[in-house]
Design a protein around this motif. Sequence first.
Motif, PDB file in Angstrom:
ATOM      1  N   MET A 157       0.808  -1.215   0.000  1.00 53.73           N
ATOM      2  CA  MET A 157       0.000   0.000   0.000  1.00 53.73           C
ATOM      3  C   MET A 157       0.845   1.270   0.000  1.00 53.73           C
ATOM      4  N   ASP A 170       2.794   4.226  -1.287  1.00 51.04           N
ATOM      5  CA  ASP A 170       2.715   4.851  -2.601  1.00 51.04           C
ATOM      6  C   ASP A 170       3.616   6.066  -2.744  1.00 51.04           C
ATOM      7  N   TYR A 171       4.432   6.298  -1.748  1.00 49.13           N
ATOM      8  CA  TYR A 171       5.330   7.455  -1.816  1.00 49.13           C
ATOM      9  C   TYR A 171       6.579   7.115  -1.036  1.00 49.13           C
ATOM     10  N   SER A 222       5.454   6.004   2.759  1.00 50.43           N
ATOM     11  CA  SER A 222       4.151   6.333   3.335  1.00 50.43           C
ATOM     12  C   SER A 222       3.038   5.797   2.443  1.00 50.43           C
ATOM     13  N   GLY A 223       1.819   5.815   3.017  1.00 51.98           N
ATOM     14  CA  GLY A 223       0.677   5.296   2.295  1.00 51.98           C
ATOM     15  C   GLY A 223       0.099   4.134   3.064  1.00 51.98           C
ATOM     16  N   GLY A 224      -1.013   3.607   2.584  1.00 54.38           N
ATOM     17  CA  GLY A 224      -1.582   2.481   3.273  1.00 54.38           C
ATOM     18  C   GLY A 224      -2.200   2.881   4.585  1.00 54.38           C
ATOM     19  N   ALA A 271      -0.256   4.304  10.909  1.00 53.93           N
ATOM     20  CA  ALA A 271      -0.022   5.535  11.663  1.00 53.93           C
ATOM     21  C   ALA A 271      -0.462   6.767  10.888  1.00 53.93           C
ATOM     22  N   GLY A 272      -1.599   6.716  10.271  1.00 51.34           N
ATOM     23  CA  GLY A 272      -2.096   7.871   9.550  1.00 51.34           C
ATOM     24  C   GLY A 272      -1.173   8.276   8.443  1.00 51.34           C
ATOM     25  N   THR A 273      -0.718   9.492   8.507  1.00 51.59           N
ATOM     26  CA  THR A 273       0.072  10.015   7.424  1.00 51.59           C
ATOM     27  C   THR A 273       1.569   9.894   7.668  1.00 51.59           C
ATOM     28  N   ALA A 274       1.968   9.277   8.734  1.00 56.01           N
ATOM     29  CA  ALA A 274       3.374   9.314   9.119  1.00 56.01           C
ATOM     30  C   ALA A 274       4.250   8.491   8.193  1.00 56.01           C
ATOM     31  N   LEU A 275       5.493   8.918   8.080  1.00 58.19           N
ATOM     32  CA  LEU A 275       6.489   8.184   7.327  1.00 58.19           C
ATOM     33  C   LEU A 275       7.029   7.033   8.170  1.00 58.19           C
ATOM     34  N   ILE A 276       7.296   5.913   7.507  1.00 63.13           N
ATOM     35  CA  ILE A 276       7.949   4.776   8.122  1.00 63.13           C
ATOM     36  C   ILE A 276       9.369   4.726   7.582  1.00 63.13           C
ATOM     37  N   TYR A 286       5.365  15.577  14.339  1.00 66.75           N
ATOM     38  CA  TYR A 286       5.704  14.191  14.649  1.00 66.75           C
ATOM     39  C   TYR A 286       6.851  14.149  15.660  1.00 66.75           C
ATOM     40  N   TYR A 346       9.846  11.417  16.685  1.00 61.82           N
ATOM     41  CA  TYR A 346      10.547  10.171  16.398  1.00 61.82           C
ATOM     42  C   TYR A 346      11.683  10.014  17.407  1.00 61.82           C
ATOM     43  N   LEU A 384       8.574   6.103  14.972  1.00 62.75           N
ATOM     44  CA  LEU A 384       7.547   7.079  15.295  1.00 62.75           C
ATOM     45  C   LEU A 384       6.991   6.829  16.697  1.00 62.75           C
ATOM     46  N   TYR A 409       2.194  11.378  16.836  1.00 56.09           N
ATOM     47  CA  TYR A 409       2.104  12.438  15.858  1.00 56.09           C
ATOM     48  C   TYR A 409       0.819  13.237  16.089  1.00 56.09           C
ATOM     49  N   LYS A 461      -1.119   7.667  18.305  1.00 56.56           N
ATOM     50  CA  LYS A 461       0.070   6.917  18.682  1.00 56.56           C
ATOM     51  C   LYS A 461       0.812   6.413  17.461  1.00 56.56           C
ATOM     52  N   GLY A 488       0.888  16.321   5.037  1.00 59.33           N
ATOM     53  CA  GLY A 488       0.256  15.139   5.593  1.00 59.33           C
ATOM     54  C   GLY A 488       0.728  13.870   4.941  1.00 59.33           C
ATOM     55  N   ARG A 489       0.010  13.428   3.994  1.00 61.06           N
ATOM     56  CA  ARG A 489       0.301  12.136   3.360  1.00 61.06           C
ATOM     57  C   ARG A 489       1.618  12.200   2.611  1.00 61.06           C
ATOM     58  N   GLY A 490       2.559  11.417   3.093  1.00 60.27           N
ATOM     59  CA  GLY A 490       3.871  11.445   2.466  1.00 60.27           C
ATOM     60  C   GLY A 490       4.458  12.830   2.545  1.00 60.27           C
ATOM     61  N   TYR A 542       9.229  15.918   5.153  1.00 54.86           N
ATOM     62  CA  TYR A 542       9.229  16.440   6.501  1.00 54.86           C
ATOM     63  C   TYR A 542      10.408  17.388   6.648  1.00 54.86           C
TER      64      TYR A 542
END
Lengths: 114, 113
Positions: A29, A31-32, A93-95, A98-103, B33, B35, B45, B48, B57, B97-99, B102
């Motif tokens: 999932m 996508d970025y 990120s995506g999927g 944790a909402g919008t957070a980067l992994i 956020y 980290y 993380l 956030y 969380k 937000g999405r992607g 940062y």
Amino acid sequence: DQQVKQNSPSLSVQEGRISILNCDYTNSMFDYFLWYKKYPAEGPTFLISISSIKDKNEDGRFTVFLNKSAKHLSLHIVPSQPGDSAVYFCAASGGNQAGTALIFGKGTTLSVSS
Amino acid sequence: DAGITQSPRHKVTETGTPVTLRCHQTENHRYMYWYRQDPGHGLRLIHYSYGVKDTDKGEVSDGYSVSRSKTEDFLLTLESATSSQTSVYFCAISDRGRGGGYTFGSGTRLTVV
């Protein structure tokens, strides 16, 4: 379970040669994808990113390649310079995590010798 | 540093004491956020925020709480510090937000003895 994996903790390259840093992910999932660079005692700084609708993005000496079928991306630095010596983090990120957070991955330490 | 500051930069505290780290931004970004960075673990993380009083969380939230009463401030509190919370803590902000990219602060090095 790690969703973003950087399996090489370190990489050593000579100045002028190509550096290739690799990253694998497990979540389809995502996508970025992004790469961050971190010097000691500083916060990470954004380097380059790629959307899942592309397979390549280039910015000067830095190029990121995305292979969605293999869930793999790589960062190419050409030519490598001593100032590129840093820790490089791959992030996604995506999927539904944790909402919008980067992994982030665990990072790869690049050492470029002159 | 791109409108985000963390304080303190360094702190040594004793096990069992409460500790609050502050992240302050002047960019009016919606998303903030926290980290932590540890050897062999990369950046993980903690919590956030996607707006004032809206927080959630992350992967490693146990033992931490956060508050965001103003857009510009995001506080991370260790309720009762433990040695396993010795780490470097980074705050990040984002307006997409999405992607998206940062912007990270310079970090707080916390040592719990």
